[in-house]
Design a protein around this motif. Structure first.
Motif, PDB file in Angstrom:
ATOM      1  N   GLN A  61     -31.058 -48.667 -15.160  1.00 28.92           N
ATOM      2  CA  GLN A  61     -32.309 -49.251 -15.626  1.00 28.92           C
ATOM      3  C   GLN A  61     -33.099 -48.128 -16.285  1.00 28.92           C
ATOM      4  O   GLN A  61     -33.245 -47.040 -15.707  1.00 28.92           O
ATOM      5  CB  GLN A  61     -33.101 -49.850 -14.465  1.00 28.92           C
ATOM      6  CG  GLN A  61     -34.331 -50.628 -14.893  1.00 28.92           C
ATOM      7  CD  GLN A  61     -35.023 -51.291 -13.719  1.00 28.92           C
ATOM      8  OE1 GLN A  61     -35.229 -50.651 -12.685  1.00 28.92           O
ATOM      9  NE2 GLN A  61     -35.370 -52.557 -13.849  1.00 28.92           N
TER      10      GLN A  61
ATOM     11  N   ARG B 145     -36.153 -46.928 -19.654  1.00 31.63           N
ATOM     12  CA  ARG B 145     -37.058 -47.177 -20.770  1.00 31.63           C
ATOM     13  C   ARG B 145     -36.740 -46.149 -21.856  1.00 31.63           C
ATOM     14  O   ARG B 145     -36.276 -45.055 -21.553  1.00 31.63           O
ATOM     15  CB  ARG B 145     -38.518 -47.018 -20.349  1.00 31.63           C
ATOM     16  CG  ARG B 145     -39.010 -47.995 -19.301  1.00 31.63           C
ATOM     17  CD  ARG B 145     -40.466 -47.739 -18.943  1.00 31.63           C
ATOM     18  NE  ARG B 145     -40.888 -48.592 -17.846  1.00 31.63           N
ATOM     19  CZ  ARG B 145     -41.390 -49.816 -18.009  1.00 31.63           C
ATOM     20  NH1 ARG B 145     -41.559 -50.293 -19.242  1.00 31.63           N
ATOM     21  NH2 ARG B 145     -41.741 -50.546 -16.977  1.00 31.63           N
TER      22      ARG B 145
ATOM     23  N   ALA C 287     -44.493 -45.767 -20.456  1.00 33.91           N
ATOM     24  CA  ALA C 287     -44.536 -47.148 -20.947  1.00 33.91           C
ATOM     25  C   ALA C 287     -45.625 -47.331 -21.995  1.00 33.91           C
ATOM     26  O   ALA C 287     -45.416 -48.024 -23.006  1.00 33.91           O
ATOM     27  CB  ALA C 287     -44.746 -48.112 -19.785  1.00 33.91           C
TER      28      ALA C 287
ATOM     29  N   GLN D  37     -45.011 -48.439 -25.877  1.00 34.56           N
ATOM     30  CA  GLN D  37     -45.652 -49.621 -26.458  1.00 34.56           C
ATOM     31  C   GLN D  37     -46.396 -49.273 -27.746  1.00 34.56           C
ATOM     32  O   GLN D  37     -46.399 -50.034 -28.708  1.00 34.56           O
ATOM     33  CB  GLN D  37     -46.600 -50.239 -25.440  1.00 34.56           C
ATOM     34  CG  GLN D  37     -47.083 -51.631 -25.797  1.00 34.56           C
ATOM     35  CD  GLN D  37     -47.796 -52.287 -24.641  1.00 34.56           C
ATOM     36  OE1 GLN D  37     -48.480 -51.628 -23.850  1.00 34.56           O
ATOM     37  NE2 GLN D  37     -47.647 -53.596 -24.508  1.00 34.56           N
TER      38      GLN D  37
ATOM     39  N   SER E 130     -37.818 -53.714 -27.629  1.00 33.71           N
ATOM     40  CA  SER E 130     -38.268 -53.231 -26.318  1.00 33.71           C
ATOM     41  C   SER E 130     -39.681 -52.667 -26.311  1.00 33.71           C
ATOM     42  O   SER E 130     -40.249 -52.456 -25.236  1.00 33.71           O
ATOM     43  CB  SER E 130     -37.309 -52.153 -25.801  1.00 33.71           C
ATOM     44  OG  SER E 130     -37.379 -50.981 -26.617  1.00 33.71           O
TER      45      SER E 130
ATOM     46  N   ARG F  94     -42.357 -54.307 -24.261  1.00 36.01           N
ATOM     47  CA  ARG F  94     -42.125 -54.219 -22.813  1.00 36.01           C
ATOM     48  C   ARG F  94     -42.263 -52.780 -22.319  1.00 36.01           C
ATOM     49  O   ARG F  94     -41.725 -52.427 -21.270  1.00 36.01           O
ATOM     50  CB  ARG F  94     -40.727 -54.744 -22.478  1.00 36.01           C
ATOM     51  CG  ARG F  94     -40.455 -56.170 -22.921  1.00 36.01           C
ATOM     52  CD  ARG F  94     -39.191 -56.727 -22.265  1.00 36.01           C
ATOM     53  NE  ARG F  94     -38.029 -55.900 -22.546  1.00 36.01           N
ATOM     54  CZ  ARG F  94     -37.225 -56.071 -23.583  1.00 36.01           C
ATOM     55  NH1 ARG F  94     -37.480 -57.039 -24.456  1.00 36.01           N
ATOM     56  NH2 ARG F  94     -36.171 -55.297 -23.766  1.00 36.01           N
TER      57      ARG F  94
ATOM     58  N   SER G  20     -38.853 -50.944 -22.016  1.00 37.90           N
ATOM     59  CA  SER G  20     -37.903 -51.310 -20.964  1.00 37.90           C
ATOM     60  C   SER G  20     -36.644 -51.934 -21.551  1.00 37.90           C
ATOM     61  O   SER G  20     -36.703 -52.850 -22.378  1.00 37.90           O
ATOM     62  CB  SER G  20     -38.543 -52.300 -19.990  1.00 37.90           C
ATOM     63  OG  SER G  20     -37.591 -52.716 -19.015  1.00 37.90           O
TER      64      SER G  20
ATOM     65  N   GLY H 293     -34.196 -52.919 -19.286  1.00 37.22           N
ATOM     66  CA  GLY H 293     -33.611 -53.661 -18.177  1.00 37.22           C
ATOM     67  C   GLY H 293     -32.395 -52.949 -17.609  1.00 37.22           C
ATOM     68  O   GLY H 293     -32.227 -51.740 -17.751  1.00 37.22           O
ATOM     69  N   TRP H 294     -31.515 -53.728 -16.951  1.00 36.05           N
ATOM     70  CA  TRP H 294     -30.277 -53.184 -16.402  1.00 36.05           C
ATOM     71  C   TRP H 294     -29.158 -53.304 -17.435  1.00 36.05           C
ATOM     72  O   TRP H 294     -29.021 -54.344 -18.085  1.00 36.05           O
ATOM     73  CB  TRP H 294     -29.871 -53.929 -15.130  1.00 36.05           C
ATOM     74  CG  TRP H 294     -30.762 -53.632 -13.957  1.00 36.05           C
ATOM     75  CD1 TRP H 294     -31.800 -54.393 -13.501  1.00 36.05           C
ATOM     76  CD2 TRP H 294     -30.690 -52.502 -13.103  1.00 36.05           C
ATOM     77  NE1 TRP H 294     -32.393 -53.797 -12.411  1.00 36.05           N
ATOM     78  CE2 TRP H 294     -31.731 -52.631 -12.134  1.00 36.05           C
ATOM     79  CE3 TRP H 294     -29.862 -51.377 -13.045  1.00 36.05           C
ATOM     80  CZ2 TRP H 294     -31.938 -51.691 -11.135  1.00 36.05           C
ATOM     81  CZ3 TRP H 294     -30.087 -50.437 -12.048  1.00 36.05           C
ATOM     82  CH2 TRP H 294     -31.105 -50.587 -11.115  1.00 36.05           C
TER      83      TRP H 294
ATOM     84  N   ARG I 268     -34.807 -42.602 -17.203  1.00 28.98           N
ATOM     85  CA  ARG I 268     -33.960 -43.390 -16.296  1.00 28.98           C
ATOM     86  C   ARG I 268     -34.782 -43.769 -15.080  1.00 28.98           C
ATOM     87  O   ARG I 268     -35.340 -42.907 -14.393  1.00 28.98           O
ATOM     88  CB  ARG I 268     -32.735 -42.570 -15.894  1.00 28.98           C
ATOM     89  CG  ARG I 268     -31.790 -43.327 -14.980  1.00 28.98           C
ATOM     90  CD  ARG I 268     -30.464 -42.622 -14.872  1.00 28.98           C
ATOM     91  NE  ARG I 268     -30.030 -42.504 -13.497  1.00 28.98           N
ATOM     92  CZ  ARG I 268     -28.884 -41.949 -13.115  1.00 28.98           C
ATOM     93  NH1 ARG I 268     -28.077 -41.439 -14.028  1.00 28.98           N
ATOM     94  NH2 ARG I 268     -28.562 -41.883 -11.837  1.00 28.98           N
ATOM     95  N   GLU I 269     -34.834 -45.075 -14.793  1.00 24.24           N
ATOM     96  CA  GLU I 269     -35.665 -45.560 -13.686  1.00 24.24           C
ATOM     97  C   GLU I 269     -34.854 -45.980 -12.475  1.00 24.24           C
ATOM     98  O   GLU I 269     -35.406 -46.110 -11.378  1.00 24.24           O
ATOM     99  CB  GLU I 269     -36.529 -46.725 -14.177  1.00 24.24           C
ATOM    100  CG  GLU I 269     -37.507 -46.300 -15.278  1.00 24.24           C
ATOM    101  CD  GLU I 269     -38.529 -47.363 -15.584  1.00 24.24           C
ATOM    102  OE1 GLU I 269     -38.155 -48.554 -15.560  1.00 24.24           O
ATOM    103  OE2 GLU I 269     -39.700 -47.011 -15.836  1.00 24.24           O
TER     104      GLU I 269
END
Length: 439
Positions: free
Chosen positions: A294, A296, A328, A332, A340, A343, A346, A348-349, A386-387
């Motif tokens: 996951q 961003r 984030a 944006q 992305s 978001r 992001s 996602g996975w 990496r989250e």
């Protein structure tokens, strides 16, 4: 700091065996009154000392089996061609704006040292014992990263896989069979006359007869006679699934027994011989776990202001993140990835190769919560955070992604060989070695 993937460590370390500048040759060989030019490559040159150290280092790898090496003049030509291709690829990468920053290079060397259970200082001491310098190490690793990025850029822009191809691969996957292959190419130059083609075919047929009679080992024959880049590795292609083998060979190889040799078979570049070294059956019913990440990211595409401006902007954003700015929010406000940006960057996975091999390698090299250094892909300049990471059971879509990657890799090998031949053919190359025997 961003780090190389494990696969690159091995390549980068191995590349030190032959991709090195001229200076160490003077430490290992008798002093010559004047270094000479052995090849002119576009606007660059290759010196006799560069070639000598490359030859010496490859010879050291054949210690105890020097008889497998071809005659000296042919051997010199093989190694010189490697050096020429390296120069051409580095030059093409530079013209495309592919760069390796000092920070990235420092991180790569730290990781190469760590892979060998050393500190960077200990690594320099180790290579110094072989007459190499820290500058040689940096030049070699920089070139290897550059070449890898050039290949990745080519793959992203030139290689596509259809859903029909994936469906066919999925149908074949149940067998799970894998094949360890070796390969010899008796080369035919573009524009060869019918007599020259017939002569190459005769050499290929004679070599096949010698191999089948046991008069020469396949590995030794590849080193001596093959025109492929894998010649000095004995023609070894490693393990391949059926979808990683060109369709022209796949059915034939599937019916062969270990030790059998197929060929010679006509190809655009010459006559090919393929040996099935061994085969094995993979696990077909064992559940497979795959790693997902996951993350961003922020994407800055080079615009009218050029490559340098895009890189400067992404480095400024990275500095702001290091200073405490919210990733984030910056994504944006600044990311040019329309999918992305809203978001907060992001993604996602996703599986490691879900956004391309180059991007995935960067994410995989991070720890959870870590932010990468700026890096370049075919899309532009990125920063990625990496989250999280997790192991999940392979689903049908996971299997399709693996099949897609496998087919893409096979296509890449074929197209990359063609690309390198075109790159070599378009370049101005003046080789100043005596003609090799038999050429």
């Amino acid at each position: 700091m961003n780090r190389l993937t494990a696969s690159l460590f091995a390549v980068a370390v191995a590349s030190l065996c032959w991709m090195l500048p001229a200076a160490p040759a003077q430490a290992q060989q008798p002093m010559q009154p004047l270094d000479t030019i052995v090849a002119v490559v576009d606007d660059d040159v290759i010196l006799r000392s560069e070639l000598d150290i490359a030859l010496a280092n490859i010879e050291s790898q054949f210690e105890g089996r020097r008889d497998q090496l071809p005659p000296r003049d042919i051997f010199e030509r093989q190694v010189l061609e490697r050096l020429i291709l390296t120069k051409l690829q580095v030059g093409r990468a530079a013209s495309m704006g592919i760069r390796v920053s000092d920070a990235e290079l420092d991180g790569a060397i730290v990781d190469i040292a760590a892979q060998n259970n050393m500190t960077p200082a200990q690594l320099v001491t180790q290579i110094s014992a072989d007459g190499m310098t820290a500058a040689d190490l940096r030049a070699s690793v920089r070139d290897e990263i550059t070449l890898q990025r050039l290949r990745q850029s080519f793959a992203q822009s030139q290689i596509s896989v259809t859903e029909g191809e994936v469906d066919a691969a999925m149908a074949n996957e149940a067998s799970g069979n894998q094949y360890h292959l070796a390969h010899i190419l008796i080369g035919v130059a573009e524009g060869s006359t019918p007599d020259q083609i017939a002569s190459a075919q005769a050499r290929a047929e004679q070599l096949t007869a010698q191999l089948e009679a046991g008069a020469i080992e396949f590995q030794a024959a590849a080193v001596r006679y093959s025109a492929r880049p894998t010649a000095l590795e004995g023609g070894d292609l490693g393990w391949r699934s059926i979808d990683e083998i060109p369709p022209a060979f796949a059915r034939i190889i599937a019916g062969m027994q270990p030790g059998e040799i197929f060929g010679p078979m006509r190809a655009p570049t010459g006559f090919q011989l393929v040996k099935l070294v061994e085969s094995r059956t993979g696990a077909s019913n064992t559940p497979v776990a795959v790693t997902q990440f996951q993350a961003r990211h922020i994407l800055i595409r080079p615009g009218e202001d050029g490559e340098a401006a895009a890189r400067a902007k992404v480095e400024t954003l990275r500095a702001r993140i290091a200073g405490g700015a919210d990733f984030a929010e910056l994504a944006q406000q600044n990311s040019q990835d329309e999918a992305s940006a809203d978001r907060g960057g992001s993604l996602g996975w996703f599986a490691q190769d879900g956004y391309g091999a180059d991007f995935g390698a960067q994410v995989a090299a991070l720890k959870d919560g870590e932010v990468s250094a700026p890096f370049r892909t075919a899309a532009g300049w990125h920063i990625v955070k990496r989250e999280g990471s997790r192991e999940v059971a392979a689903t049908d879509e996971n299997a399709r992604q693996r099949a897609r990657a496998t087919i893409g890799q096979r296509k890449l090998e074929q197209e990359w060989d063609r690309y390198l031949r075109e790159l070599r053919g378009e370049a101005y190359v003046d080789i100043r070695l005596p003609a090799a025997s038999g050429s």
